[in-house]
Scaffold this active site. Structure first.
Site, short mmCIF file in Angstrom:
data_model
loop_
_atom_site.label_atom_id
_atom_site.label_comp_id
_atom_site.label_asym_id
_atom_site.label_seq_id
_atom_site.Cartn_x
_atom_site.Cartn_y
_atom_site.Cartn_z
N ARG A 29 -40.43 15.11 84.71
CA ARG A 29 -41.23 14.54 83.62
C ARG A 29 -41.05 15.34 82.32
O ARG A 29 -41.11 14.77 81.23
CB ARG A 29 -42.70 14.48 84.04
CG ARG A 29 -42.95 13.32 85.04
CD ARG A 29 -44.15 13.61 85.91
NE ARG A 29 -44.55 12.49 86.76
CZ ARG A 29 -44.03 12.23 87.97
NH1 ARG A 29 -43.08 12.98 88.47
NH2 ARG A 29 -44.48 11.20 88.67
N ASP A 317 -45.58 14.19 100.75
CA ASP A 317 -44.30 14.85 101.03
C ASP A 317 -44.44 16.01 102.02
O ASP A 317 -43.44 16.56 102.49
CB ASP A 317 -43.66 15.35 99.73
CG ASP A 317 -43.34 14.19 98.79
OD1 ASP A 317 -43.16 13.06 99.30
OD2 ASP A 317 -43.30 14.40 97.57
O1 SPQ Z 1 -37.88 11.56 94.02
P1 SPQ Z 1 -38.02 11.19 95.46
O2 SPQ Z 1 -36.70 11.15 96.12
O3 SPQ Z 1 -38.80 9.93 95.67
O4 SPQ Z 1 -38.85 12.41 96.12
C1 SPQ Z 1 -39.98 12.54 97.01
C2 SPQ Z 1 -39.74 13.91 97.77
O5 SPQ Z 1 -39.97 14.04 98.94
O6 SPQ Z 1 -39.33 14.84 97.06
C3 SPQ Z 1 -40.17 11.39 98.00
F1 SPQ Z 1 -39.18 11.17 98.75
O7 SPQ Z 1 -41.20 12.75 96.28
C4 SPQ Z 1 -41.89 11.75 95.52
C5 SPQ Z 1 -43.27 11.51 96.12
O8 SPQ Z 1 -43.18 11.10 97.46
C6 SPQ Z 1 -42.02 12.26 94.11
C7 SPQ Z 1 -43.06 11.56 93.31
C8 SPQ Z 1 -43.10 11.76 91.84
O9 SPQ Z 1 -42.54 12.74 91.32
O10 SPQ Z 1 -43.71 10.91 91.16
C9 SPQ Z 1 -44.05 10.79 93.89
C10 SPQ Z 1 -44.07 10.49 95.33
O11 SPQ Z 1 -43.52 9.19 95.55
P2 SPQ Z 1 -44.41 7.84 95.40
O12 SPQ Z 1 -43.48 6.75 95.86
O13 SPQ Z 1 -45.56 8.02 96.32
O14 SPQ Z 1 -44.78 7.69 94.02
#
Ligand code: SPQ
Length: 435
Positions: A29, A317
């Site tokens: 961000r 996570d």
């Molecule tokens: O970026 P990515 O691959 O989706 O990463 C993950 C992780 O485990 O590092 C999920 F696989 O984290 C997401 C988290 O699950 C990161 C995130 C964010 O930075 O906004 C939000 C979460 O996902 P979501 O789908 O619940 O918004």
């Protein structure tokens, strides 16, 4: 080439203090808002993991000047209105956060682009973001009606929306808020449960006005942002692996310095306490932006627990490492309302169940979670990471409580969020032997 790493320990003990790398969500961000804003942004504590480096590369293709020196980053941006149309595809790698948030940002920009990702990201659902964006007037097209990468985005004039999100997701919320920033009128996002609020906090830091009441966020379109300084705290999702290790291993005690304590991310601390571990917050700072502080976690006898409902988005996570911890706790641990785990870098319910079962754990997969019965003595064995950093780190921590060595297939994915994970593991555990 997919490599293998062998991790083995002899009567391990975790003692000392640890400063984990910068928060992945906040690092993404900071690059995004520093590039949307006009002028200079300086970031300290940036996570130099694979995912966040992808976000930097994307903005360089849009004409933003970004210099990185380790974990210090300096951005000079002409502002979102002056980005250039990229000559190459924008590659998000393995990063769901990059892909989904960029869809919101690019939709309201003045550039035309194509967003791509690796094999895992190309299977993850994007419709949760493209559907609300299209109803704001976004022009996004691609395979499966815009559900899968690659997606083509023609920057357009957007209008505000009042959107009820079907699942609590910070990625969906953030994509809509970024689009709302560039849209005409007001955008309202309503969540079923509060997901991580880093976007909201950082938008304010860059001078945006927005209103947060309960589970609802409102933002007015047409606001311009000004570059600023950002300090990224340590990632509590990375610390969680060593917090769980300290909780599981008798005699262990670890202090985590400068770790993020945003209440939308600290569900892991509540679960550690629920399971019986000792958790002390020794210092807390950053009341006006992102809270952070010093946390001490010490071993105690662990008990099974139930994890469900509104706490789930605050530890989504951390569920793979919590599942491992549950194999060492007495009684049943029930994880519910976490169907989102099925659409992460891999299906984390299936992966955790399969890999921990290989070690002799009693784990049953349910549609939206897992039921784990403990305590069980874990054997060693060959575990797969599925190219998912959180499964890879869970496998390495499992070696601390397993009787024999654990061989991890494809451990390189750990660099996505924790490049120096194995150095920290060796430093904290006195008896670690690695091959
Ligand atoms: O970026 P990515 O691959 O989706 O990463 C993950 C992780 O485990 O590092 C999920 F696989 O984290 C997401 C988290 O699950 C990161 C995130 C964010 O930075 O906004 C939000 C979460 O996902 P979501 O789908 O619940 O918004």
């Amino acid at each position: 080439m997919v490599g293998t790493k062998t991790v083995t320990f002899n009567k391990p003990l975790l003692k000392g203090s640890l400063k984990v790398p910068g928060d992945k969500s906040i690092s993404h961000r900071a690059i995004m808002l520093g590039s949307i804003a006009e002028g200079r942004t300086a970031i300290k504590g940036f996570l130099d993991g694979e995912d966040c480096l992808r976000t930097i590369e994307i903005f360089k293709h849009l004409g933003v000047s970004i210099e990185r020196n380790g974990t210090d980053v300096e951005i000079y941006s002409p502002g979102m209105g002056n980005w250039i149309t990229p000559t190459e595809e924008l590659y998000a790698g393995n990063s769901g956060t990059t892909a989904r948030l960029m869809l919101g940002i690019l939709s309201g920009s003045s550039v035309t682009s194509t967003l791509t990702g690796d094999a895992s990201l190309s299977k993850r659902p994007m419709k949760r973001v493209t559907t609300p964006l299209q109803s704001m007037g976004a022009s996004v097209s691609g395979e499966e009606g815009g559900d899968l990468l690659p997606l083509s985005i023609v920057g357009s004039k957007l209008k505000g929306i009042d959107y009820h999100m079907p699942v609590a997701s910070a990625q969906v919320k953030s994509a809509i808020l970024f689009a709302g920033l560039a849209a005409e009128g007001e955008t309202v996002v309503r969540e079923t449960a509060v997901s991580r609020d880093h976007t909201e906090r950082m938008l304010k830091q860059f001078g945006a006005r927005l209103e947060q009441v309960g589970n609802t966020v409102r933002i007015q379109g047409g606001q311009t942002l000004t570059g600023t300084d950002v300090i990224v705290p340590g990632d509590i999702s990375s610390a969680a692996f060593f917090m769980a290790a300290a909780a599981m291993i008798e005699g262990s005690e670890v202090e985590f310095s400068d770790v993020g304590l945003n209440p939308t991310r600290t569900g892991i601390l509540q679960v550690l306490r629920q399971m019986g571990a000792e958790v002390e917050i020794l210092e807390k700072h950053g009341e006006t932006g992102e809270p952070y502080g010093v946390v001490k976690v010490s071993h105690a006898r662990l008990e099974g627990t139930e994890i469900s409902g509104e706490i789930i988005p605050t530890l989504i996570d951390e569920l793979p490492i919590i599942a491992l911890m549950a194999t060492q706790a007495t009684g049943k641990t029930i994880i519910k309302d976490a169907a989102e785990l099925r659409v992460k870098e891999t299906d984390r319910i299936a992966a955790v169940t399969l890999e921990l079962t290989k070690l002799g754990a009693k784990v049953e997969a349910t549609e939206d979670g897992m039921i784990i019965e403990g305590p069980t003595a874990l054997s060693g064995g060959e575990l797969k990471s599925y190219g998912d950093h959180r499964i890879g780190m869970m496998a390495a921590i499992a070696a601390l409580v397993s009787e024999d060595a654990i061989h991890i297939e494809d451990p390189s994915c750990i660099a996505i969020s924790y490049p120096n994970f194995f150095d920290h593991l060796s430093a904290l555990v006195s008896t670690c032997v690695e091959e």
